[in-house]
Motif scaffolding. Sequence first.
Motif, mmCIF file in Angstrom:
data_model
loop_
_atom_site.group_PDB
_atom_site.id
_atom_site.type_symbol
_atom_site.label_atom_id
_atom_site.label_comp_id
_atom_site.label_asym_id
_atom_site.label_seq_id
_atom_site.Cartn_x
_atom_site.Cartn_y
_atom_site.Cartn_z
ATOM 1 N N SER A 89 63.230 71.377 8.851
ATOM 2 C CA SER A 89 64.543 71.306 8.156
ATOM 3 C C SER A 89 64.857 69.929 7.594
ATOM 4 C CB SER A 89 65.704 71.700 9.059
ATOM 5 O OG SER A 89 65.445 72.861 9.751
ATOM 6 N N PHE A 113 59.725 71.915 5.570
ATOM 7 C CA PHE A 113 60.557 73.115 5.595
ATOM 8 C C PHE A 113 60.886 73.513 7.028
ATOM 9 C CE2 PHE A 113 60.772 77.843 5.573
ATOM 10 C CZ PHE A 113 61.922 77.973 4.812
ATOM 11 N N THR A 114 59.851 73.561 7.853
ATOM 12 C CA THR A 114 60.076 74.075 9.198
ATOM 13 C C THR A 114 60.897 73.099 10.046
ATOM 14 O OG1 THR A 114 58.983 75.035 11.121
ATOM 15 C CG2 THR A 114 57.839 73.273 10.057
ATOM 16 N N SER A 130 68.477 75.694 13.839
ATOM 17 C CA SER A 130 68.209 75.621 12.397
ATOM 18 C C SER A 130 66.725 75.437 12.142
ATOM 19 C CB SER A 130 68.986 74.470 11.772
ATOM 20 O OG SER A 130 68.188 73.316 11.712
ATOM 21 N N SER A 146 63.398 79.334 12.815
ATOM 22 C CA SER A 146 63.930 80.433 12.040
ATOM 23 C C SER A 146 62.824 81.074 11.216
ATOM 24 C CB SER A 146 65.057 79.886 11.169
ATOM 25 O OG SER A 146 65.739 80.930 10.584
ATOM 26 N N LEU A 147 63.154 81.467 10.005
ATOM 27 C CA LEU A 147 62.156 82.137 9.176
ATOM 28 C C LEU A 147 60.922 81.272 8.944
ATOM 29 C CD1 LEU A 147 64.301 83.849 6.409
ATOM 30 C CD2 LEU A 147 63.217 84.897 8.382
ATOM 31 N N GLY A 148 61.120 79.948 8.923
ATOM 32 C CA GLY A 148 59.988 79.045 8.701
ATOM 33 C C GLY A 148 58.907 79.250 9.755
ATOM 34 N N ASN A 149 59.323 79.435 10.992
ATOM 35 C CA ASN A 149 58.352 79.623 12.065
ATOM 36 C C ASN A 149 57.824 81.052 12.109
ATOM 37 O OD1 ASN A 149 60.720 77.830 12.917
ATOM 38 N ND2 ASN A 149 58.991 77.053 14.071
ATOM 39 N N MET A 178 73.475 76.557 7.747
ATOM 40 C CA MET A 178 73.244 75.112 7.647
ATOM 41 C C MET A 178 72.843 74.711 6.234
ATOM 42 S SD MET A 178 74.105 73.138 9.807
ATOM 43 C CE MET A 178 73.504 71.702 8.948
ATOM 44 N N LEU A 179 72.040 75.557 5.586
ATOM 45 C CA LEU A 179 71.614 75.217 4.221
ATOM 46 C C LEU A 179 72.829 75.106 3.310
ATOM 47 C CD1 LEU A 179 68.443 77.455 3.878
ATOM 48 C CD2 LEU A 179 68.506 74.983 3.623
ATOM 49 N N TYR A 215 65.756 82.100 0.669
ATOM 50 C CA TYR A 215 65.989 82.533 2.040
ATOM 51 C C TYR A 215 66.770 83.859 2.072
ATOM 52 C CZ TYR A 215 65.571 80.262 6.643
ATOM 53 O OH TYR A 215 65.184 79.884 7.899
ATOM 54 N N MET A 255 66.578 68.166 2.970
ATOM 55 C CA MET A 255 67.721 68.854 2.376
ATOM 56 C C MET A 255 69.032 68.279 2.842
ATOM 57 S SD MET A 255 65.971 72.416 2.856
ATOM 58 C CE MET A 255 64.705 71.589 3.731
HETATM 59 N N1 TRP Z 1 63.643 75.047 9.205
HETATM 60 C C1 TRP Z 1 64.144 76.308 8.796
HETATM 61 C C2 TRP Z 1 63.142 77.372 9.162
HETATM 62 O O1 TRP Z 1 62.195 77.093 9.830
HETATM 63 C C3 TRP Z 1 64.447 76.359 7.336
HETATM 64 C C4 TRP Z 1 65.280 75.258 6.871
HETATM 65 C C5 TRP Z 1 64.902 74.333 6.012
HETATM 66 C C6 TRP Z 1 66.601 74.949 7.224
HETATM 67 N N2 TRP Z 1 65.914 73.472 5.801
HETATM 68 C C7 TRP Z 1 66.952 73.805 6.510
HETATM 69 C C8 TRP Z 1 67.492 75.495 8.077
HETATM 70 C C9 TRP Z 1 68.163 73.240 6.647
HETATM 71 C C10 TRP Z 1 68.711 74.915 8.213
HETATM 72 C C11 TRP Z 1 69.052 73.801 7.517
HETATM 73 O O2 TRP Z 1 63.291 78.483 8.789
#
Ligand code: TRP
Length: 453
Positions: free
Chosen positions: A233, A230-231, A19, A22-25, A327-328, A111, A236
């Motif tokens: 996670s 964000f990256t 989790s 992902s797109l964050g990286n 996961m979100l 996302y 949230m």
């Molecule tokens: N961290 C994830 C990414 O790097 C994005 C993300 C933020 C996420 N909050 C989350 C993923 C909660 C899963 C659950 O892209």
Amino acid sequence: MRRGAWSNRYAFYLATIGSAFSLGNLWRFPYVVDSNGGGAFVVTYILLCFIIGLPIVVGELMIGRLSRLSILSATESISLESPSPWVRKWKPWKWVAYTANLTSVCLLALYSVICGWVLFFVMQYLTHLITGRALPDDLFNILMNNGTLQVALMSVHILITTFVVSMGLKQGIERLSTLIMPLFMALMIYLIFKSLSLPGTVDAMRFLFYPNFSYFTSETLLKVLGHVFFTLSVGMGAMVVFGSYLREETYVPRSGFKVTILDITISIFSGFLIFPIVFSANINGDYGPSLIFNTLSVFFNKMGLGNFFGLVFFVCLYLAALGASIMLLETSVSHLIDSKKWNRSRASWSMIVFIFLVALPASLSSTLLKNLKFQDLSVLRLYDKFLIDYMLPVVCLGISLLVGFGISKKKKQELFIREDEMDSEKLFRNWHFLVRWFVPAVIIFGFVSSIVF
Ligand code: TRP
């Protein structure tokens, strides 16, 4: 309510790292580094991951591990256990959880738009691999000019995510992360070797690691903070859900530390992949969210077997992003299951219309709503800025106060201090100081500096 636990240690790491990675990286890190002057942003980002992000990762995991509940139900029980009658009556921590959940669902909408773009690349590489033709270099512009296609792809992604979540956490996430992570890492390393052999590598490294703080503005601190959250996670309630499935014997601080280190490594890897291409192909200008799509299509086009590698790369990226999307959604769904006693399927499908409506304007931001701009930012970039630069720091401020002041010190110590862990007492004191005072102070300073200066 008792929950199941991760079937083994690796399942937990694969899921959390799946989790976090992902797109964050891959999508966001290169583009925020690019728009914020490079090295200075990277150095601050790494530092803040450890002193701000990690304490919150540990805090969220701890809420989940102690309560075995999702964040909303957990904050409810934390409020009820409080010695203060005011807290028991007004349950202030619940607002932190509500905001966390709302942010998570809105981020899923953002996302989904980006996942739609990734899906487009998957389709294009697949068809061109079959027909054997090279892809146009401006592939991304073709997509940007087609609003209907963006809406359709975004909707497909939301449907897939909801479908997977409605089928259940274990089968969905574990299997997916287990399958793709090793393959994706191997592919990344191969591509990085290719990219590092390009002529722009030296410039790229200087850009990435030489800190030139003159690019810093009054808003940069908030931007770095937002990206860190964000990256990793956090902010949230996702890590709360992960923590709630942790086994008794797992040492929470160590898990948090490993997740943080791995996440930073992957972001830096993605910098190694993208920036040599940027500097070799003279891709300049503020590409913003389209940076990786523009650079990678040039890269794969020039590479032997480019269509094949492009396809595998975007399929892996899509699956990683799907894991994160799941996961979100899972954070909100867990709450509905815990509190309203809905079944998983009903809880999952009840969110879909809301997510679609939030995502719609963002997916039309390059066509129908092209002229709708605020401070020169398109709707999509506004979403990105508002949710990540502002909302996440707000929620994380709440979470750090919740962990710092809301949970009794004794409970935290019980989980943190262990005889078999070296220096755990000292570690606890440092961590507690960070979540309680330092993290809130830095976040508040970030907001004040962006308003005042
Ligand atoms: N961290 C994830 C990414 O790097 C994005 C993300 C933020 C996420 N909050 C989350 C993923 C909660 C899963 C659950 O892209």
